[in-house]
Each structure stands twice: as structure tokens, then as C-alpha cells.
Design a protein around this motif. Structure first.
Motif, PDB file in Angstrom:
ATOM      1  N   ASP A   1       0.838  -1.211   0.000  1.00  0.00           N
ATOM      2  CA  ASP A   1       0.000   0.000   0.000  1.00  0.00           C
ATOM      3  C   ASP A   1       0.869   1.255   0.000  1.00  0.00           C
ATOM      4  O   ASP A   1       0.636   2.188  -0.762  1.00  0.00           O
ATOM      5  CB  ASP A   1      -0.892   0.015   1.234  1.00  0.00           C
ATOM      6  CG  ASP A   1      -1.930  -1.075   1.192  1.00  0.00           C
ATOM      7  OD1 ASP A   1      -3.076  -0.754   0.887  1.00  0.00           O
ATOM      8  OD2 ASP A   1      -1.575  -2.237   1.436  1.00  0.00           O
ATOM      9  N   VAL A   2       1.866   1.253   0.898  1.00  0.00           N
ATOM     10  CA  VAL A   2       2.743   2.419   1.000  1.00  0.00           C
ATOM     11  C   VAL A   2       3.524   2.594  -0.301  1.00  0.00           C
ATOM     12  O   VAL A   2       3.728   3.716  -0.772  1.00  0.00           O
ATOM     13  CB  VAL A   2       3.695   2.266   2.206  1.00  0.00           C
ATOM     14  CG1 VAL A   2       4.468   3.539   2.436  1.00  0.00           C
ATOM     15  CG2 VAL A   2       2.930   1.882   3.438  1.00  0.00           C
TER      16      VAL A   2
ATOM     17  N   MET B   1       2.581   1.765  -3.312  1.00  0.00           N
ATOM     18  CA  MET B   1       1.672   2.338  -4.318  1.00  0.00           C
ATOM     19  C   MET B   1       1.537   3.844  -4.123  1.00  0.00           C
ATOM     20  O   MET B   1       1.598   4.625  -5.077  1.00  0.00           O
ATOM     21  CB  MET B   1       0.288   1.718  -4.174  1.00  0.00           C
ATOM     22  CG  MET B   1       0.011   0.555  -5.046  1.00  0.00           C
ATOM     23  SD  MET B   1      -1.533  -0.116  -4.453  1.00  0.00           S
ATOM     24  CE  MET B   1      -2.285  -0.520  -5.977  1.00  0.00           C
ATOM     25  N   THR B   2       1.344   4.256  -2.863  1.00  0.00           N
ATOM     26  CA  THR B   2       1.189   5.679  -2.582  1.00  0.00           C
ATOM     27  C   THR B   2       2.454   6.440  -2.933  1.00  0.00           C
ATOM     28  O   THR B   2       2.412   7.504  -3.553  1.00  0.00           O
ATOM     29  CB  THR B   2       0.856   5.882  -1.093  1.00  0.00           C
ATOM     30  OG1 THR B   2      -0.147   4.941  -0.734  1.00  0.00           O
ATOM     31  CG2 THR B   2       0.384   7.269  -0.822  1.00  0.00           C
TER      32      THR B   2
ATOM     33  N   SER C   1       2.815   6.715  -6.756  1.00  0.00           N
ATOM     34  CA  SER C   1       1.871   7.587  -7.465  1.00  0.00           C
ATOM     35  C   SER C   1       1.967   9.034  -6.999  1.00  0.00           C
ATOM     36  O   SER C   1       1.931   9.950  -7.824  1.00  0.00           O
ATOM     37  CB  SER C   1       0.442   7.056  -7.300  1.00  0.00           C
ATOM     38  OG  SER C   1       0.158   6.838  -5.945  1.00  0.00           O
ATOM     39  N   VAL C   2       2.117   9.246  -5.683  1.00  0.00           N
ATOM     40  CA  VAL C   2       2.196  10.626  -5.189  1.00  0.00           C
ATOM     41  C   VAL C   2       3.619  11.164  -5.309  1.00  0.00           C
ATOM     42  O   VAL C   2       3.867  12.212  -5.905  1.00  0.00           O
ATOM     43  CB  VAL C   2       1.717  10.716  -3.720  1.00  0.00           C
ATOM     44  CG1 VAL C   2       1.853  12.127  -3.222  1.00  0.00           C
ATOM     45  CG2 VAL C   2       0.297  10.256  -3.607  1.00  0.00           C
TER      46      VAL C   2
ATOM     47  N   ILE D   1       2.620  12.623  -9.034  1.00  0.00           N
ATOM     48  CA  ILE D   1       2.010  13.942  -8.861  1.00  0.00           C
ATOM     49  C   ILE D   1       3.053  14.988  -8.430  1.00  0.00           C
ATOM     50  O   ILE D   1       3.099  16.088  -8.971  1.00  0.00           O
ATOM     51  CB  ILE D   1       0.873  13.865  -7.828  1.00  0.00           C
ATOM     52  CG1 ILE D   1      -0.120  12.781  -8.223  1.00  0.00           C
ATOM     53  CG2 ILE D   1       0.214  15.217  -7.652  1.00  0.00           C
ATOM     54  CD1 ILE D   1      -1.278  13.210  -9.019  1.00  0.00           C
TER      55      ILE D   1
ATOM     56  N   ASN E   1      -8.929  -7.825   3.560  1.00  0.00           N
ATOM     57  CA  ASN E   1      -7.728  -6.992   3.622  1.00  0.00           C
ATOM     58  C   ASN E   1      -7.713  -6.224   4.945  1.00  0.00           C
ATOM     59  O   ASN E   1      -8.496  -5.294   5.153  1.00  0.00           O
ATOM     60  CB  ASN E   1      -7.708  -6.028   2.436  1.00  0.00           C
ATOM     61  CG  ASN E   1      -6.446  -5.196   2.407  1.00  0.00           C
ATOM     62  OD1 ASN E   1      -5.600  -5.313   3.284  1.00  0.00           O
ATOM     63  ND2 ASN E   1      -6.319  -4.358   1.411  1.00  0.00           N
TER      64      ASN E   1
ATOM     65  N   THR F   1      -7.342  -2.340   4.826  1.00  0.00           N
ATOM     66  CA  THR F   1      -8.577  -1.614   4.511  1.00  0.00           C
ATOM     67  C   THR F   1      -9.525  -1.620   5.700  1.00  0.00           C
ATOM     68  O   THR F   1     -10.141  -0.596   6.025  1.00  0.00           O
ATOM     69  CB  THR F   1      -9.254  -2.251   3.281  1.00  0.00           C
ATOM     70  OG1 THR F   1      -8.333  -2.258   2.215  1.00  0.00           O
ATOM     71  CG2 THR F   1     -10.485  -1.485   2.887  1.00  0.00           C
ATOM     72  N   ALA F   2      -9.640  -2.775   6.374  1.00  0.00           N
ATOM     73  CA  ALA F   2     -10.548  -2.864   7.529  1.00  0.00           C
ATOM     74  C   ALA F   2     -10.135  -1.884   8.618  1.00  0.00           C
ATOM     75  O   ALA F   2     -10.967  -1.180   9.185  1.00  0.00           O
ATOM     76  CB  ALA F   2     -10.548  -4.292   8.075  1.00  0.00           C
TER      77      ALA F   2
ATOM     78  N   THR G   1      -9.177   8.258   9.353  1.00  0.00           N
ATOM     79  CA  THR G   1      -9.273   8.412   7.906  1.00  0.00           C
ATOM     80  C   THR G   1     -10.128   9.618   7.544  1.00  0.00           C
ATOM     81  O   THR G   1      -9.832  10.331   6.578  1.00  0.00           O
ATOM     82  CB  THR G   1      -9.835   7.127   7.281  1.00  0.00           C
ATOM     83  OG1 THR G   1      -9.110   6.018   7.812  1.00  0.00           O
ATOM     84  CG2 THR G   1      -9.679   7.136   5.782  1.00  0.00           C
TER      85      THR G   1
END
Lengths: 139, 190
Positions: B51-52, B54-55, B58-59, B63, B137, B140-141, B151
Motif C-alpha cells: 500500500d505504501v 503504491m502511494t 503515485s504521489v 504527482i 484486507n 482496509t478494515a 481516515t
């Protein structure tokens, strides 16, 4: 960069798959890695790539700046509103249980809705930031 | 094997950091920072934090690079010549680095199972998340259910950041309009 054929065709080929992957990350987030934030950034990245290759006017036709800016608060509001389901049924704030009859099912629904809220705000904010930076140079 | 991959990645990260320090062209710095982010994302994958990763990819690499390039378009693409004395900045960064390294001596060994963060509530999440939320996952939970207050706060932070950038980068045009309005009554009075 509008006149570069390779860039244009390459971008056109890759753009739908970026968006598809973003939606996959969004709706498969319950099972695989990723969620609203990552998916939002990816779809904003898709819009930004589109704008870099085809120009800001093209992006303005697909995702007009005024519309994108309105979506920035909508996502956060959706998140906050889903949370209100708890107090509405006499439970605590952000308690998802009133969303469905079955507790587990309700929490699944809550997670899905909340992730959609995150997705909207993140995607809109990233695109807005891009708009703010690029359109300032043109005036 | 994993340790060697990590070492190679960290060595590359250090090399890129040194290159960024000595590079005067800000365009090259932005591209190097993008490479840094991609390497960092690879490090996160090696550490099993997809997850980290991916972030970060992408960021950090996506970006941020675009925003930095857009900023260079608005400003100048060369760094100002360096100040005459590098002793003070060198001293400050060495002291900060020494304090940070000193701080790591107190940290538990990487991945140690007996640390408080692995014993407090994490076992409950790992065991019960699937049964309680119906979401396999755990990340996500935790993010969207157990810790949804956090969040919601994060989403608000992103919202606030977007609004802040809008105010900062759009403010000037509106201010000019206001100035005109402010002048007009005075003109009428005269």
C-alpha cells in the motif's frame, strides 16, 4: 507536446488502462492492496497525463475545472454523512451497523461508501492542484 | 537475499541524495527526486508494504514531480549560488543526523514480535478483522472501519490542503479586482 505522434498514440493507448487499474484498486481494495487514496491519485494522474500530452483545453473539456473543484468537498462530505448513520440510529458516530440488517454486511457497506468518499476528494484535490499550478502560468 | 536487495537500494538512495545536493539545475533535481521516490517505493515492496509503495510511486514520483515541474515553469529553473560559508548548514545537519541515529539505538529490532505495537491491539485486528467486518484486507478494515475517525481526519486534511492551494494560487487575481473596487468609491467621492 500535441504534435508528437508517438507520445499521443502511446498516451491514448495507456490512458484507459490507468483508469481501469485505478477502479480495480478502488473496488478490489477489500481484497488486495490499495484503496480510495491510491485509486484517487491514480485517476488524477490519468487526467494529468492527458493534460500534459493534449493540453489543458482538452482536459477542460473532459473534466472542467469548476466541476472538479466542486467535487473536492463532496467526497469529504460523503464520508462525514455516512458517519451520521450511527447517531441517526442511536449509535456512535461512524458506527456503520445501521447501514444494513446484518452487522458484518453493514460494515462492508460502510467501508465501501467511505472509500468512495476518499476517492472523490483525493482525485478532485490532486486535479485541482494541477489546474491551480498550470493555469496560473497562462494568465 | 532480501538484505542484499535492500542494501543495494539504500546505496542507490544515498547516491541519488548526494547527486541532488551537488546538482545546480533544478530540473535535474526534480527528476532525481522522482527516481528517489521510485527507489523508495521499491524499498517498501521489499518490506512487504505494498500500500505504501503504491502511494509513494503515485504521489511521490507521479504527482509531486508534475507539480514541481509546473512550479519550475512559474519560477526559475536554476538554484541560487550557494552561500559563502557551508560550515553552519553542515554543522546543523550533522547534529540533527547524529541525534536521529542516536535515537535509533533505543528502537526495538526491526520486525521484533515482542514490541508493544505488535501486542496491544494488532493481534485482534489480524485475527478478527475478516469475521467482524467481512473484509479480508486487514489494512482496509483498519483504515476504513476500526480507525475511520483517523481516515475522516486525513480526508479533511487533503480537502484543506486543496482549498489552501486554491486560495494561495488564485488569490492574486481576486485581490486585483478588490483593489479596483476599493479605488472606485474614492474616485466617485473626488
Amino acid at each position: 507536446m500535441k504534435h508528437d505522434v508517438i507520445l499521443r498514440i502511446g498516451a491514448k493507448l495507456i490512458l484507459p488502462f490507468i483508469l481501469l487499474f485505478a477502479f480495480y484498486v478502488q473496488f478490489h481494495g477489500d481484497y488486495g492492496p490499495g484503496g480510495g487514496f491510491q485509486a484517487g491519485v491514480m485517476s488524477a494522474g490519468m487526467l494529468i497525463l492527458y493534460s500534459i500530452v493534449f493540453g489543458n483545453d482538452a482536459l477542460n473539456r473532459v473534466a472542467p475545472r469548476a466541476v472538479v473543484e466542486r467535487f473536492v468537498p463532496i467526497g469529504a462530505l460523503l464520508f462525514a454523512t455516512v458517519g451520521l448513520a450511527g447517531p441517526w440510529a442511536g449509535k456512535r458516530y461512524l458506527d456503520y451497523t445501521p447501514l444494513a440488517h446484518d452487522v458484518v454486511h453493514a460494515r462492508e457497506w460502510g467501508i465501501l461508501l467511505v472509500e468512495v468518499g476518499v476517492f472523490i476528494t483525493v482525485a478532485a484535490t490532486m486535479t485541482t492542484i494541477y489546474y491551480a499550478f498550470t493555469e496560473r502560468g497562462q494568465t | 537475499m532480501e538484505a542484499y536487495i535492500l542494501m543495494a537500494l539504500l546505496a542507490l538512495l544515498a547516491a541519488i541524495t548526494i547527486a541532488i545536493v551537488f546538482q545546480r539545475s533544478l530540473f535535474a533535481v526534480v527528476i532525481l527526486a522522482g527516481i528517489y521516490s521510485f527507489l523508495m517505493a521499491t524499498v517498501m515492496i521489499v518490506l512487504d508494504a505494498v500500500d505504501v509503495a503504491m502511494t509513494e510511486a503515485s504521489v511521490g514520483a507521479g504527482i509531486s514531480t508534475v507539480v514541481f515541474l509546473a512550479t519550475l515553469h512559474l519560477t526559475r529553473a536554476r538554484e541560487y549560488p550557494r552561500p559563502r560559508s557551508v560550515m553552519l548548514p553542515l554543522f546543523v545537519s550533522s547534529v540533527v543526523a547524529a541525534v536521529l541515529v542516536w535515537g535509533t539505538f533505543e528502537l526495538p529490532r526491526f520486525g521484533a514480535a515482542e514490541t508493544p505495537i505488535h501486542q496491544h491491539i494488532a493481534p485482534h485486528y489480524l485475527k478478527e478483522a475478516k469475521r467482524e467486518t467481512g473484509v479480508p484486507n486487514v489494512v482496509t478494515a483498519v483504515l476504513a472501519d476500526y480507525r475511520s475517525f483517523d481516515t475522516l481526519g486525513e480526508t479533511t486534511v487533503i480537502f484543506t490542503g486543496g482549498i489552501g492551494i486554491l486560495v494561495l494560487l488564485r488569490g492574486r487575481r481576486r485581490k486585483r479586482g478588490e483593489d479596483k473596487d476599493a479605488v472606485d468609491p474614492g474616485v466617485r467621492d473626488a
